[in-house]
Scaffold this motif. Structure first.
Motif, short mmCIF file in Angstrom:
data_model
loop_
_atom_site.label_atom_id
_atom_site.label_comp_id
_atom_site.label_asym_id
_atom_site.label_seq_id
_atom_site.Cartn_x
_atom_site.Cartn_y
_atom_site.Cartn_z
N GLU A 83 1.01 -1.47 -0.09
CA GLU A 83 0.04 -0.03 -0.37
C GLU A 83 0.80 1.69 0.27
OE1 GLU A 83 -3.54 1.65 2.63
OE2 GLU A 83 -2.57 -0.03 2.80
N ARG A 84 1.70 1.09 0.95
CA ARG A 84 2.87 2.34 0.65
C ARG A 84 3.51 2.71 -0.23
NH1 ARG A 84 6.13 0.46 5.01
NH2 ARG A 84 7.82 2.10 4.72
N MET A 85 4.01 1.41 -0.97
CA MET A 85 4.92 1.85 -2.21
C MET A 85 3.47 2.42 -3.19
SD MET A 85 6.25 -1.50 -4.55
CE MET A 85 4.35 -2.18 -4.59
N MET A 86 2.69 1.41 -3.58
CA MET A 86 1.86 1.83 -4.30
C MET A 86 0.98 3.09 -4.58
SD MET A 86 1.29 -0.62 -6.59
CE MET A 86 0.77 0.46 -7.24
N GLY A 87 1.25 3.81 -2.91
CA GLY A 87 1.04 4.88 -2.80
C GLY A 87 2.17 6.18 -3.78
#
Length: 70
Positions: free
Chosen positions: A40-44
């Motif tokens: 989720e953090r990477m996609m953000g």
């Protein structure tokens, strides 16, 4: 950043076959598992940077290999 049309039924009905354009002909696929929070953090970050996750991950690997002179 995925398109549901990227996959289609295979001819024999035994799963899916991804359609690849010519630019992907010489590339290899790697499966990567990561924790949901990390994903989720990477996609953000990728959304903020407006780059595909594949480009981000490939860049990280390329930079690390350069640093290690491999």
């Amino acid at each position: 950043m995925t398109d549901p049309k990227d996959a289609e039924k295979s001819v024999d009905g035994q799963g899916t076959k991804r359609r690849r354009t010519r630019i992907y002909r010489d590339r290899r696929t790697v499966s990567l598992r990561m924790e949901p929070d990390l994903h989720e953090r990477m996609m953000g970050l990728c959304d903020d940077m407006r780059i595909p996750a594949n480009t981000y991950i490939s860049g990280l690997i390329g930079n690390d290999l350069k640093k290690r002179k491999k």
